[in-house]
Design an enzyme around this catalytic site. Structure first.
Site, PDB file in Angstrom:
ATOM      1  N   GLY A  12       0.833  -1.204   0.000  1.00  0.00           N
ATOM      2  CA  GLY A  12       0.000   0.000   0.000  1.00  0.00           C
ATOM      3  C   GLY A  12       0.863   1.247   0.000  1.00  0.00           C
ATOM      4  O   GLY A  12       1.539   1.547   0.994  1.00  0.00           O
ATOM      5  N   ALA A  13       0.888   1.940  -1.160  1.00  0.00           N
ATOM      6  CA  ALA A  13       1.727   3.147  -1.288  1.00  0.00           C
ATOM      7  C   ALA A  13       0.844   4.386  -1.256  1.00  0.00           C
ATOM      8  O   ALA A  13       0.881   5.210  -2.162  1.00  0.00           O
ATOM      9  CB  ALA A  13       2.523   3.079  -2.587  1.00  0.00           C
ATOM     10  N   GLY A  14       0.033   4.497  -0.218  1.00  0.00           N
ATOM     11  CA  GLY A  14      -0.906   5.622  -0.142  1.00  0.00           C
ATOM     12  C   GLY A  14      -0.421   6.725   0.775  1.00  0.00           C
ATOM     13  O   GLY A  14       0.789   6.903   0.978  1.00  0.00           O
ATOM     14  N   SER A 134      -2.513  -0.126   8.735  1.00  0.00           N
ATOM     15  CA  SER A 134      -3.826   0.500   8.482  1.00  0.00           C
ATOM     16  C   SER A 134      -4.607   0.549   9.786  1.00  0.00           C
ATOM     17  O   SER A 134      -4.450  -0.323  10.634  1.00  0.00           O
ATOM     18  CB  SER A 134      -4.652  -0.334   7.513  1.00  0.00           C
ATOM     19  OG  SER A 134      -3.956  -0.590   6.337  1.00  0.00           O
ATOM     20  N   LEU A 171       0.049   9.647  12.162  1.00  0.00           N
ATOM     21  CA  LEU A 171       0.380  10.876  11.418  1.00  0.00           C
ATOM     22  C   LEU A 171      -0.892  11.586  10.957  1.00  0.00           C
ATOM     23  O   LEU A 171      -1.910  10.945  10.692  1.00  0.00           O
ATOM     24  CB  LEU A 171       1.261  10.560  10.207  1.00  0.00           C
ATOM     25  CG  LEU A 171       0.687   9.780   9.023  1.00  0.00           C
ATOM     26  CD1 LEU A 171      -0.085  10.661   8.064  1.00  0.00           C
ATOM     27  CD2 LEU A 171       1.816   9.094   8.279  1.00  0.00           C
ATOM     28  N   LEU A 225      -8.462   3.673  17.278  1.00  0.00           N
ATOM     29  CA  LEU A 225      -9.836   4.126  17.021  1.00  0.00           C
ATOM     30  C   LEU A 225     -10.241   5.168  18.057  1.00  0.00           C
ATOM     31  O   LEU A 225     -10.863   6.190  17.733  1.00  0.00           O
ATOM     32  CB  LEU A 225     -10.824   2.957  17.097  1.00  0.00           C
ATOM     33  CG  LEU A 225     -10.728   1.858  16.037  1.00  0.00           C
ATOM     34  CD1 LEU A 225     -11.855   0.860  16.219  1.00  0.00           C
ATOM     35  CD2 LEU A 225     -10.797   2.450  14.637  1.00  0.00           C
ATOM     36  N   CYS A 280     -10.096   9.274   7.997  1.00  0.00           N
ATOM     37  CA  CYS A 280     -10.098   8.470   9.228  1.00  0.00           C
ATOM     38  C   CYS A 280     -11.223   8.741  10.213  1.00  0.00           C
ATOM     39  O   CYS A 280     -11.851   7.804  10.705  1.00  0.00           O
ATOM     40  CB  CYS A 280      -8.771   8.655   9.942  1.00  0.00           C
ATOM     41  SG  CYS A 280      -7.452   7.815   9.082  1.00  0.00           S
ATOM     42  N   LYS A 283     -14.803   7.299   9.544  1.00  0.00           N
ATOM     43  CA  LYS A 283     -14.706   5.837   9.398  1.00  0.00           C
ATOM     44  C   LYS A 283     -14.396   5.172  10.742  1.00  0.00           C
ATOM     45  O   LYS A 283     -15.009   4.164  11.097  1.00  0.00           O
ATOM     46  CB  LYS A 283     -13.597   5.544   8.383  1.00  0.00           C
ATOM     47  CG  LYS A 283     -13.305   4.087   8.166  1.00  0.00           C
ATOM     48  CD  LYS A 283     -12.389   3.900   6.979  1.00  0.00           C
ATOM     49  CE  LYS A 283     -10.975   4.349   7.268  1.00  0.00           C
ATOM     50  NZ  LYS A 283     -10.132   3.350   7.906  1.00  0.00           N
TER      51      LYS A 283
HETATM   52  C1  UDX Z   1      -4.733   4.714   5.254  1.00  0.00           C
HETATM   53  C2  UDX Z   1      -4.876   3.550   6.179  1.00  0.00           C
HETATM   54  O1  UDX Z   1      -4.108   2.507   5.751  1.00  0.00           O
HETATM   55  C3  UDX Z   1      -6.294   3.307   6.445  1.00  0.00           C
HETATM   56  O2  UDX Z   1      -6.523   2.255   7.262  1.00  0.00           O
HETATM   57  C4  UDX Z   1      -6.704   4.548   7.094  1.00  0.00           C
HETATM   58  O3  UDX Z   1      -7.813   4.427   7.867  1.00  0.00           O
HETATM   59  C5  UDX Z   1      -6.801   5.570   6.036  1.00  0.00           C
HETATM   60  O4  UDX Z   1      -5.541   5.786   5.643  1.00  0.00           O
HETATM   61  P1  UDX Z   1      -4.252   5.515   2.995  1.00  0.00           P
HETATM   62  O5  UDX Z   1      -2.784   5.258   2.905  1.00  0.00           O
HETATM   63  O6  UDX Z   1      -4.687   6.890   3.319  1.00  0.00           O
HETATM   64  O7  UDX Z   1      -4.890   4.500   4.001  1.00  0.00           O
HETATM   65  O8  UDX Z   1      -5.054   4.963   1.779  1.00  0.00           O
HETATM   66  P2  UDX Z   1      -4.782   5.139   0.274  1.00  0.00           P
HETATM   67  O9  UDX Z   1      -4.100   6.425   0.029  1.00  0.00           O
HETATM   68  O10 UDX Z   1      -6.053   4.796  -0.381  1.00  0.00           O
HETATM   69  O11 UDX Z   1      -3.689   4.007  -0.027  1.00  0.00           O
HETATM   70  C6  UDX Z   1      -3.900   2.646   0.018  1.00  0.00           C
HETATM   71  C7  UDX Z   1      -3.118   1.996  -1.119  1.00  0.00           C
HETATM   72  O12 UDX Z   1      -3.206   0.578  -1.002  1.00  0.00           O
HETATM   73  C8  UDX Z   1      -3.622   2.351  -2.514  1.00  0.00           C
HETATM   74  O13 UDX Z   1      -2.586   2.931  -3.269  1.00  0.00           O
HETATM   75  C9  UDX Z   1      -4.081   1.014  -3.100  1.00  0.00           C
HETATM   76  O14 UDX Z   1      -3.840   0.889  -4.480  1.00  0.00           O
HETATM   77  C10 UDX Z   1      -3.227   0.033  -2.305  1.00  0.00           C
HETATM   78  N1  UDX Z   1      -3.734  -1.348  -2.286  1.00  0.00           N
HETATM   79  C11 UDX Z   1      -5.026  -1.600  -1.973  1.00  0.00           C
HETATM   80  C12 UDX Z   1      -2.872  -2.401  -2.591  1.00  0.00           C
HETATM   81  O15 UDX Z   1      -1.717  -2.186  -2.923  1.00  0.00           O
HETATM   82  N2  UDX Z   1      -3.336  -3.676  -2.530  1.00  0.00           N
HETATM   83  C13 UDX Z   1      -4.624  -3.968  -2.221  1.00  0.00           C
HETATM   84  O16 UDX Z   1      -4.994  -5.144  -2.200  1.00  0.00           O
HETATM   85  C14 UDX Z   1      -5.495  -2.894  -1.942  1.00  0.00           C
HETATM   86  C1  UDX Z   2      -6.241  12.360  11.775  1.00  0.00           C
HETATM   87  C2  UDX Z   2      -5.493  12.250  13.109  1.00  0.00           C
HETATM   88  O1  UDX Z   2      -5.140  13.559  13.562  1.00  0.00           O
HETATM   89  C3  UDX Z   2      -4.257  11.394  12.961  1.00  0.00           C
HETATM   90  O2  UDX Z   2      -3.625  11.200  14.215  1.00  0.00           O
HETATM   91  C4  UDX Z   2      -4.662  10.045  12.385  1.00  0.00           C
HETATM   92  O3  UDX Z   2      -3.521   9.224  12.172  1.00  0.00           O
HETATM   93  C5  UDX Z   2      -5.436  10.199  11.088  1.00  0.00           C
HETATM   94  O4  UDX Z   2      -6.558  11.068  11.300  1.00  0.00           O
HETATM   95  P1  UDX Z   2      -5.945  13.759   9.539  1.00  0.00           P
HETATM   96  O5  UDX Z   2      -7.323  13.315   9.246  1.00  0.00           O
HETATM   97  O6  UDX Z   2      -4.892  13.565   8.510  1.00  0.00           O
HETATM   98  O7  UDX Z   2      -5.399  13.035  10.864  1.00  0.00           O
HETATM   99  O8  UDX Z   2      -5.936  15.312   9.901  1.00  0.00           O
HETATM  100  P2  UDX Z   2      -6.358  16.178  11.185  1.00  0.00           P
HETATM  101  O9  UDX Z   2      -5.361  17.237  11.345  1.00  0.00           O
HETATM  102  O10 UDX Z   2      -6.625  15.343  12.359  1.00  0.00           O
HETATM  103  O11 UDX Z   2      -7.704  16.875  10.692  1.00  0.00           O
HETATM  104  C6  UDX Z   2      -8.903  16.161  10.490  1.00  0.00           C
HETATM  105  C7  UDX Z   2     -10.023  17.132  10.216  1.00  0.00           C
HETATM  106  O12 UDX Z   2     -10.345  17.884  11.370  1.00  0.00           O
HETATM  107  C8  UDX Z   2      -9.715  18.153   9.127  1.00  0.00           C
HETATM  108  O13 UDX Z   2     -10.846  18.326   8.311  1.00  0.00           O
HETATM  109  C9  UDX Z   2      -9.403  19.406   9.901  1.00  0.00           C
HETATM  110  O14 UDX Z   2      -9.653  20.585   9.184  1.00  0.00           O
HETATM  111  C10 UDX Z   2     -10.359  19.276  11.071  1.00  0.00           C
HETATM  112  N1  UDX Z   2      -9.937  20.025  12.265  1.00  0.00           N
HETATM  113  C11 UDX Z   2      -8.779  19.717  12.916  1.00  0.00           C
HETATM  114  C12 UDX Z   2     -10.746  21.057  12.743  1.00  0.00           C
HETATM  115  O15 UDX Z   2     -11.811  21.360  12.168  1.00  0.00           O
HETATM  116  N2  UDX Z   2     -10.359  21.729  13.864  1.00  0.00           N
HETATM  117  C13 UDX Z   2      -9.222  21.442  14.549  1.00  0.00           C
HETATM  118  O16 UDX Z   2      -8.944  22.098  15.559  1.00  0.00           O
HETATM  119  C14 UDX Z   2      -8.391  20.394  14.044  1.00  0.00           C
END
Ligand code: UDX
Ligand code: UDX
Length: 484
Positions: A12-14, A134, A171, A225, A280, A283
């Site tokens: 997973g290169a996301g 994940s 992160l 979670l 996140c 979900k």
């Molecule tokens: C992450 C976390 O892993 C997920 O659990 C979290 O709640 C959301 O963020 P993220 O890296 O943000 O996921 O997801 P995404 O950017 O969609 O990357 C996932 C990658 O996995 C995709 O590039 C997809 O192509 C890859 N993938 C998916 C595989 O390589 N193999 C698979 O079977 C399914």
């Molecule tokens: C979140 C968690 O912070 C991180 O620890 C986890 O690994 C993944 O989910 P992310 O979703 O990338 O990270 O960003 P985050 O900075 O938490 O912001 C989430 C949402 O909340 C954004 O829409 C942001 O604008 C909003 N937010 C954040 C607010 O509206 N007010 C705040 O004070 C902080």
């Protein structure tokens, strides 16, 4: 003796896998990191010589890629080879909310995690530590363990064995590199001391030992979670207070500042905004709700579900305010949308408040011009499920009546001509420097700025004669709202 570690694989290169492995590769130059993905295009972008083509935008990422790529960090689609050689495998695939079947709308779809575990079972050699990176529902490790154990017993290959660990990533997008380089904590959940120590040794290259926490596997899964649920809950709490501020004459920024000084509450995550987005928060809360319901803890489920409900209500509330202020209709009115990403410094739009707000405004008949410095218009089209407006197509089909408004994307900020209102939805730095006296002249009067992120200079906007609405600012409401 400890478990020898040389090769690391990440499936997973996301948004999580990519930056995490890049930082690890930069901190552990003596190890090899193979990041694999089924998506060929994504891998090609990670390998692109043009660093502005990397699939994700994160401050500081490019610089680290230059240092590590093709030195000890490799991106490829060769999943088999990467698994075969790996001592540690991180599973970092996406786990979206299920859209159909059992648990639809709440539980996570684990099909990609299961598929990854099956690939590991098929190709691994010798002893392999499999790490859930994940964010997953509690007890997912069991699913992975089941698949791997069955491979262990049934495999014709000699001596394959596994340990499954949970090592959630905390992160936040936009600050991923900083968060990875200087984490508040690293959480490792499992029941095999040797495997846990082997994984912790990776982090010890740059993370102080006291920040590395060992727990059992279920606590680790639940802690991730819970952490996201608590953070999201703070945002829903402060957003609910913003609505009270607007009607009472209080200012949510002042309230946040005042409560944040209480060390028990703390000052972070108290910025009222257009509603939380990102892949996140929603979900993970829904996973918690599903878990609680599954165990008949219905009141617990209701409590957490309300955090998501307030968030949706709040997004709808913003659209309603805009329509109301613009004399009850936005039909055929040009509205400028500043920002589509779910937060600044990322090109990610998953669950962005902008999606719902823009869709609702288009359905109300508005003519939107959407600006975002990093989001691609193709992504916006996919999110809105409404095609971008094109003059040519419109002329061809001029006999067909449009049932709703339209949108088009602009890369430049020269878009204020004939606009009735501007909505700030993402807190990009460049929006703080807009010259409102210059833009005001181009706008239709009375002109409005709706600032859902509190980033525009209120005094400057108001000096020009533009009507300003700031989220949670009841003091402005009291002075300005002559249309009530
Ligand atoms: C992450 C976390 O892993 C997920 O659990 C979290 O709640 C959301 O963020 P993220 O890296 O943000 O996921 O997801 P995404 O950017 O969609 O990357 C996932 C990658 O996995 C995709 O590039 C997809 O192509 C890859 N993938 C998916 C595989 O390589 N193999 C698979 O079977 C399914
Ligand atoms: C979140 C968690 O912070 C991180 O620890 C986890 O690994 C993944 O989910 P992310 O979703 O990338 O990270 O960003 P985050 O900075 O938490 O912001 C989430 C949402 O909340 C954004 O829409 C942001 O604008 C909003 N937010 C954040 C607010 O509206 N007010 C705040 O004070 C902080």
């Amino acid at each position: 003796m400890g478990i020898p570690i040389k090769n690391i694989c990440c499936i997973g290169a996301g948004y999580v896998g990519g930056p995490t492995m890049t930082v690890m590769a930069s901190k552990c130059p003596y190890l090899n990191f193979n990041v694999v993905d089924i998506n060929k295009e994504r891998i090609a972008s990670w390998n692109s010589d043009n660093l502005s083509k990397l699939p994700i935008f994160e401050p500081g990422l490019k610089e680290l890629i230059v240092k590590t790529r093709n030195r000890n960090l490799f991106f490829s689609t060769n999943i088999k080879e990467a698994i075969e050689s790996a001592d540690i495998i991180f599973i970092s695939v996406n786990t979206p909310t299920k859209t159909q079947g059992l648990g639809a709308g709440k539980s996570s779809d684990l099909k990609w995690v299961e598929a990854s575990a099956r690939e590991v079972a098929k190709y691994s050699k010798g002893h392999t530590i499999v790490v859930e990176k994940s964010t997953l529902p509690v007890r997912t490790a069991e699913v992975i363990e089941n698949i791997l154990n069955s491979a262990e017993t049934n495999s014709k290959r000699e001596e394959i064995s596994f340990n499954v660990l949970s090592n959630p990533e905390f992160l936040a997008e936009g600050t991923a590199i900083k968060d990875l380089e200087n984490p508040d904590r690293v959480l490792i959940g499992g029941d095999n001391q040797k495997a846990m120590i082997a994984l912790s040794n990776l982090y010890k290259a740059w993370v102080p030992e006291e920040k590395i926490l060992f727990t059992n596997i279920w606590s680790s899964e639940l802690a991730k979670l819970t952490s996201n649920a608590f953070l999201a809950q703070r945002i829903s709490s402060i957003n609910s207070i913003s609505a009270i501020c607007e009607v009472t004459g209080a200012d949510v920024r002042e309230v946040s500042r005042a409560i944040g000084k209480d060390t028990r509450i703390g000052s972070k995550f108290l910025d009222s905004g257009p509603g939380f987005g990102g892949s996140c928060f929603k979900k993970d809360i829904l996973n918690l709700v599903y878990l609680a319901e599954y165990f008949d803890l219905h009141d617990v489920a209701k409590f957490w579900e309300s955090v998501v409900e307030i968030n949706s209500w709040h997004q709808k509330r913003i659209t309603e305010i805009v329509v109301k202020k613009l004399f009850g209709t936005v039909a055929n009115k040009r509205l400028i949308i500043l920002g589509f990403a779910f937060k600044a410094n990322t090109n990610d739009t998953r669950e962005s408040a902008a999606i719902k707000i823009c869709r609702d405004l288009i359905i109300e008949g508005a003519d939107l011009i959407i600006h975002d410095p990093k989001v691609n218009p193709k992504q916006i089209e996919e999110d809105l499920q409404i095609k971008q407006f094109s003059e040519e197509e419109q002329n061809e089909k001029s006999t067909i009546k449009t049932i709703h408004g339209k949108w088009r994307f602009s890369k430049s900020l020269e878009i204020f001509e004939e606009a009735h209102a501007v909505l700030v939805l993402t807190e990009w730095e460049e929006y703080k420097h807009i010259k409102w006296d210059r833009e005001f002249k181009k706008m239709v009067k009375p002109a409005w700025v709706f600032d859902s992120r509190s980033i525009v200079n209120a005094e400057e906007v108001q000096k020009t004669g533009i009507n300003l609405w700031r989220l949670g600012d009841g003091s402005i409401e009291k002075e300005k709202d002559i249309f009530k």
